[in-house]
Design a protein around this motif. Sequence first.
Motif, PDB file in Angstrom:
ATOM      1  N   ASN A 393      58.361  46.907  32.665  1.00 56.02           N
ATOM      2  CA  ASN A 393      57.763  45.692  33.238  1.00 56.02           C
ATOM      3  C   ASN A 393      58.741  44.517  33.209  1.00 56.02           C
ATOM      4  OD1 ASN A 393      54.736  46.267  33.718  1.00 56.02           O
ATOM      5  ND2 ASN A 393      55.179  47.183  31.726  1.00 56.02           N
ATOM      6  N   GLU A 425      59.065  47.374  37.365  1.00 54.76           N
ATOM      7  CA  GLU A 425      57.693  46.972  37.706  1.00 54.76           C
ATOM      8  C   GLU A 425      57.597  45.460  37.735  1.00 54.76           C
ATOM      9  OE1 GLU A 425      54.067  48.337  35.791  1.00 54.76           O
ATOM     10  OE2 GLU A 425      54.764  50.397  36.009  1.00 54.76           O
ATOM     11  N   ASP A 455      53.181  45.852  40.478  1.00 54.36           N
ATOM     12  CA  ASP A 455      52.149  46.055  39.467  1.00 54.36           C
ATOM     13  C   ASP A 455      50.886  45.274  39.835  1.00 54.36           C
ATOM     14  OD1 ASP A 455      51.087  46.939  37.133  1.00 54.36           O
ATOM     15  OD2 ASP A 455      52.498  45.910  35.808  1.00 54.36           O
ATOM     16  N   LYS A 476      51.108  49.832  42.543  1.00 56.07           N
ATOM     17  CA  LYS A 476      50.207  50.201  41.444  1.00 56.07           C
ATOM     18  C   LYS A 476      48.901  49.471  41.654  1.00 56.07           C
ATOM     19  CE  LYS A 476      51.478  51.241  37.167  1.00 56.07           C
ATOM     20  NZ  LYS A 476      51.944  50.998  35.797  1.00 56.07           N
ATOM     21  N   GLU A 512      46.011  52.475  38.137  1.00 56.40           N
ATOM     22  CA  GLU A 512      45.963  52.183  36.693  1.00 56.40           C
ATOM     23  C   GLU A 512      44.522  52.342  36.223  1.00 56.40           C
ATOM     24  OE1 GLU A 512      49.008  48.482  36.077  1.00 56.40           O
ATOM     25  OE2 GLU A 512      46.953  48.011  36.614  1.00 56.40           O
TER      26      GLU A 512
HETATM   27 MG    MG Z   1      52.920  47.419  34.340  1.00 55.35          MG
END
Ligand code: MG
Length: 562
Positions: A393, A425, A455, A476, A512
């Motif tokens: 991240n 990400e 993300d 994501k 997610e």
């Molecule tokens: Mg993430």
Amino acid sequence: MDKDVIKAKLYDYFCKEASVIAYDSDRDSENSRELIDILKIGRVAYDEYPDMNAELRDEPGRQNIYFDSDSINEDDCVVNRMVISNGAIARLRVYPVHGYFWTEEEREFVRGFLLIVSTVKSRIRMKEYIDYAIFHEMDLGYYNPFYLIRMMGMVMKLERMNEYTIIFFNLVNLSGLNSLLGREETNKVMLKFTGTVSDMLEAPECLCRMGGDNFCVLVKQEKTKRILGVLEGIHISVDCGDVSVVKLGAYCGVYNCTGKEKSFNECVDNAQATMLMAKNTKNSQIQFFDRSMIEMMNNTKQIESCFKAAIRGEEFKAFYQPKVNLANFKLVGAEALCRWFRGGKQVMPDQFIPILERSKRICVLDFYILDKVCSDLAKWIAEGKQPVRISSNFSRKHLSNPDFVKEVKEIVDKYGIPHSLIVIEVTETTSEADMIRLHKLVEEFAAEGFEVSVDDFGVGYSSMSMIKDIPFSEIKIDKSFLDNADISNRDMVIMKHIISIASDLEMSTIAEGVETTEHIKLLKKYGCYHGQGYYFDKPLPREEFEKVLCEPDYHEKGLDYV
Ligand code: MG
Ligand code: C2E
Ligand code: MG
């Protein structure tokens, strides 16, 4: 002569204390007797010289002679000199009355008395000066924090602290005023502003300068509202070129004392911390104390202050959450998620990431975690394990770093990791400028062989325009879509379209928060074949994740295909 008249004269001639010594104090009856003797037999002349040269030239600025020259014996005189409070030199002469000659003993009395007077006077002056210096600041003569403590001490002794409020305030944009008006004029404005408040106070209420443009007011609770009315801002006239009036106000932290505080500091600290909240958040110029707010702020301060040491002490660890192919339940990658082991306890990212994101500290952490990821990947490769792609991240704060790609590359290359094993990400951005930077970054990363994933996709406003323009490798889908998973739900409609648009744009999708078989069914139905969530695994410490690397098939581990 009447005793009171003499006393008044003595007060004039010498000082209050001298008259006290002379008449009121039994302790000093000896001196009293001496003084009365002097007054019966002596006459006093008083000259005040602006400086020593004037004294040498005998040119007094002020002169008081309390007798006519016929009434004294000019041949005899005792002289005493002293520096008085305005800095001038005072010369006091005492003569015997006409026709009288002091005995040697009497002359000694006079000398002794004048010595006492000048000593007492300088002692009083010193005391006045010390009192002033203790309770005032030297710049503009405001009361200082010791005065506040003294006043609070008085209130506390009376057990009435619960009737009072502390307002800690900081002037808004004083530096702007300084550049507009100059320092001297700004000081005048500041004095007028605070003077308006001070005029509303009655001891033990007070206004004290705590340093710079910070002030504290101790005030009765019922008057707080009126004081805040002024502190919020008033217009002040100035005499400065084109500017004839300015507005001055303050950020205020208001703490209503309870009387149960352990110390003065607790009251002042609470008010000050509240003021800082007002100043930093700028939601409202006036904030009232709220304990949970302060705790949060203390926590922020604590996290910020121990962050460097935590990095040095390797307190941050990368955990790995598997990403799984929903068709065959095989491991396809993992996301590195940070955990902070602080004093033996595991702290979750939501407790510290938002705080670190307020400064560039987050960038330090992101690179640190990437470094750990690369070192773990190097270890796995060296041990002959089949590595998977790991995403790390990165905060939006990196967008302004022109060397972002270069720095990522340096870390990855340090461990000799193929760039294709690293996914960057990043979260959605909102501003146009950020979007342009992000676009450039994604292209630079792609040129270096790194993939970039968006993300938490779908929760921001700009989602669609972002993927239209920027060639991300992966999207994501935010956890919140599955949290509300219900086929009839509007979120599902959006999710379905996100998946389909991404697929048309040749971007892969991953969801997610996959927790249930229903989630998997739904995702597959809409064409999303990658998932990450508790259904498979929570984020795992390295050692646990290594086991997954060795056994990367969740079906073989006992999960039925959905
Ligand atoms: Mg993430
Ligand atoms: P994220 O990047 O969106 O990470 C996914 C979060 O969802 C993780 O929370 C993960 O534990 C959680 N999660 C995954 N599957 C499930 C599930 O099935 N159910 C539920 N309820 N939650 C699930 P975590 O680890 O607490 O991380 C929270 C956020 O902190 C991350 O969200 C990420 O934005 C941030 N973060 C974590 N590590 C780092 C880091 O090293 N750098 C930066 N900049 N941010 C990080
Ligand atoms: Mg996420």
